[in-house]
Design an enzyme around this catalytic site. Structure first.
Site, PDB file in Angstrom:
ATOM      1  N   ASP A 184      45.097  33.310  34.985  1.00 24.28           N
ATOM      2  CA  ASP A 184      46.024  32.256  35.416  1.00 24.28           C
ATOM      3  C   ASP A 184      47.359  32.474  34.703  1.00 24.28           C
ATOM      4  O   ASP A 184      48.239  33.170  35.204  1.00 24.28           O
ATOM      5  CB  ASP A 184      45.391  30.890  35.101  1.00 24.28           C
ATOM      6  CG  ASP A 184      46.177  29.719  35.660  1.00 24.28           C
ATOM      7  OD1 ASP A 184      47.425  29.774  35.627  1.00 24.28           O
ATOM      8  OD2 ASP A 184      45.579  28.733  36.119  1.00 24.28           O
TER       9      ASP A 184
ATOM     10  N   ASP B   2      36.311  38.915  34.068  1.00 23.51           N
ATOM     11  CA  ASP B   2      36.504  37.460  34.048  1.00 23.51           C
ATOM     12  C   ASP B   2      36.647  36.985  35.494  1.00 23.51           C
ATOM     13  O   ASP B   2      36.896  37.785  36.397  1.00 23.51           O
ATOM     14  CB  ASP B   2      37.740  37.085  33.217  1.00 23.51           C
ATOM     15  CG  ASP B   2      37.635  35.673  32.627  1.00 23.51           C
ATOM     16  OD1 ASP B   2      36.724  34.915  33.047  1.00 23.51           O
ATOM     17  OD2 ASP B   2      38.454  35.328  31.770  1.00 23.51           O
ATOM     18  N   ASP B   3      36.476  35.660  35.681  1.00 24.14           N
ATOM     19  CA  ASP B   3      36.586  35.148  37.056  1.00 24.14           C
ATOM     20  C   ASP B   3      38.031  35.164  37.548  1.00 24.14           C
ATOM     21  O   ASP B   3      38.289  35.454  38.701  1.00 24.14           O
ATOM     22  CB  ASP B   3      35.950  33.736  37.183  1.00 24.14           C
ATOM     23  CG  ASP B   3      36.428  32.756  36.113  1.00 24.14           C
ATOM     24  OD1 ASP B   3      37.250  33.126  35.262  1.00 24.14           O
ATOM     25  OD2 ASP B   3      35.949  31.601  36.137  1.00 24.14           O
TER      26      ASP B   3
HETATM   27  O1  LIG Z   1      44.893  33.217  32.270  1.00 23.74           O
HETATM   28  P1  LIG Z   1      44.546  31.959  31.536  1.00 23.74           P
HETATM   29  O2  LIG Z   1      45.601  30.894  31.693  1.00 23.74           O
HETATM   30  O3  LIG Z   1      44.201  32.181  30.100  1.00 23.74           O
HETATM   31  O4  LIG Z   1      43.293  31.303  32.249  1.00 23.74           O
HETATM   32  C1  LIG Z   1      42.177  32.041  32.674  1.00 23.74           C
HETATM   33  C2  LIG Z   1      40.940  31.632  31.940  1.00 23.74           C
HETATM   34  O5  LIG Z   1      40.721  30.222  32.124  1.00 23.74           O
HETATM   35  C3  LIG Z   1      39.389  30.001  32.568  1.00 23.74           C
HETATM   36  O6  LIG Z   1      38.488  29.898  31.479  1.00 23.74           O
HETATM   37  P2  LIG Z   1      38.362  28.598  30.588  1.00 23.74           P
HETATM   38  O7  LIG Z   1      39.145  28.798  29.329  1.00 23.74           O
HETATM   39  O8  LIG Z   1      38.707  27.401  31.417  1.00 23.74           O
HETATM   40  O9  LIG Z   1      36.852  28.527  30.162  1.00 23.74           O
HETATM   41  P3  LIG Z   1      35.498  28.742  30.955  1.00 23.74           P
HETATM   42  O10 LIG Z   1      35.500  30.160  31.417  1.00 23.74           O
HETATM   43  O11 LIG Z   1      34.479  28.450  29.940  1.00 23.74           O
HETATM   44  O12 LIG Z   1      35.488  27.796  32.131  1.00 23.74           O
HETATM   45  C4  LIG Z   1      39.042  31.253  33.329  1.00 23.74           C
HETATM   46  O13 LIG Z   1      37.634  31.444  33.378  1.00 23.74           O
HETATM   47  C5  LIG Z   1      39.739  32.339  32.544  1.00 23.74           C
HETATM   48  O14 LIG Z   1      38.900  32.805  31.495  1.00 23.74           O
HETATM   49  O1  HPA Z   2      42.587  27.833  38.905  1.00 22.59           O
HETATM   50  C1  HPA Z   2      41.681  27.688  38.046  1.00 22.59           C
HETATM   51  N1  HPA Z   2      40.418  27.266  38.406  1.00 22.59           N
HETATM   52  C2  HPA Z   2      39.422  27.105  37.500  1.00 22.59           C
HETATM   53  N2  HPA Z   2      39.574  27.329  36.193  1.00 22.59           N
HETATM   54  C3  HPA Z   2      40.796  27.742  35.785  1.00 22.59           C
HETATM   55  N3  HPA Z   2      41.209  28.035  34.530  1.00 22.59           N
HETATM   56  C4  HPA Z   2      42.496  28.386  34.623  1.00 22.59           C
HETATM   57  N4  HPA Z   2      42.931  28.335  35.891  1.00 22.59           N
HETATM   58  C5  HPA Z   2      41.875  27.925  36.662  1.00 22.59           C
HETATM   59 MG   LIG Z   3      37.062  31.582  31.307  1.00 22.06          MG
END
Ligand SMILES: O=P(O)(O)OC[C@H]1O[C@H](OP(=O)(O)OP(=O)(O)O)[C@H](O)[C@@H]1O
Ligand code: HPA
Ligand SMILES: [Mg+2]
Length: 172
Positions: free
Chosen positions: A110, A106-107
């Site tokens: 958080d 994952d990227d």
């Molecule tokens: O540790 P957490 O608080 O769970 O947050 C982390 C997740 O939040 C973001 O995804 P998001 O749900 O925004 O979706 P996306 O990847 O489709 O942008 C990010 O890419 C992680 O997958």
């Molecule tokens: O810091 C952040 N950046 C982008 N997307 C996210 N989703 C949870 N935390 C973040």
């Molecule tokens: Mg995500």
């Protein structure tokens, strides 16, 4: 903050990441993962995990790539986590049902909510992210850069070039 309410993006420290920087950080992540593998397959957590997963898979020579599709944040506010799609039966079998030998990418982590969910689904998989905030860090096996919890990371696929006013004109 202080009231327990989650800070909005505007209240957080901005941490913009360019494509170049992201690519370099993904390569750095792969150096670490190469010492931990080998892996049978990469599992990207959509959507943010798709970009690092492609780079990591390319570097590690992996061609089996699956997804766990989740929805949670609506821009910066996290709602209920929904698993829209899990890994295929074929990928699950490669990981012996528990995820052993699978690399989840994952990227970022958080709050750790997404990380906890993937750990519950595939407890023996290796979970890697490019960036990690303190609350989510304990859930990740390998990451590259830690940022503070009050930071908001701006990824290159969510941003574009725009004019920045000079500091003397009041830019932060
Ligand atoms: O540790 P957490 O608080 O769970 O947050 C982390 C997740 O939040 C973001 O995804 P998001 O749900 O925004 O979706 P996306 O990847 O489709 O942008 C990010 O890419 C992680 O997958
Ligand atoms: O810091 C952040 N950046 C982008 N997307 C996210 N989703 C949870 N935390 C973040
Ligand atoms: Mg995500």
């Amino acid at each position: 903050m202080g009231s327990g309410a989650e800070a909005s993006v505007a209240e957080r420290r901005p941490f913009p990441v360019s494509w170049d920087q992201f690519h370099r950080d993904c390569r750095a992540l792969t150096w670490r993962l190469n010492a931990v593998g080998p892996f049978h397959a990469v599992v990207a957590i959509t959507r943010g995990g798709l970009v690092p997963a492609a780079i990591v898979a390319r570097e590690l020579g992996l061609r089996v790539i699956d997804t766990i599709c989740v929805a949670s944040y609506a821009h910066d506010k996290q709602g209920e986590l929904q698993v829209l799609k899990g890994v295929s039966e074929q990928t699950a079998a490669l990981g012996g049902g528990t995820g052993k030998g699978l690399l989840i990418v994952d990227d970022l982590v958080d709050t750790g909510k997404t990380g906890r969910m993937v750990r519950d689904l595939l407890p023996d998989a290796h979970f890697a992210t490019v960036y990690a905030k303190p609350k989510g860090k304990p859930l990740v096996d390998t990451f590259i850069t830690e940022v503070s919890q009050d930071t908001w990371i701006f990824f290159p696929w969510d941003t574009g070039l725009s004019f920045q006013p000079p500091l003397k004109d009041g830019a932060a």
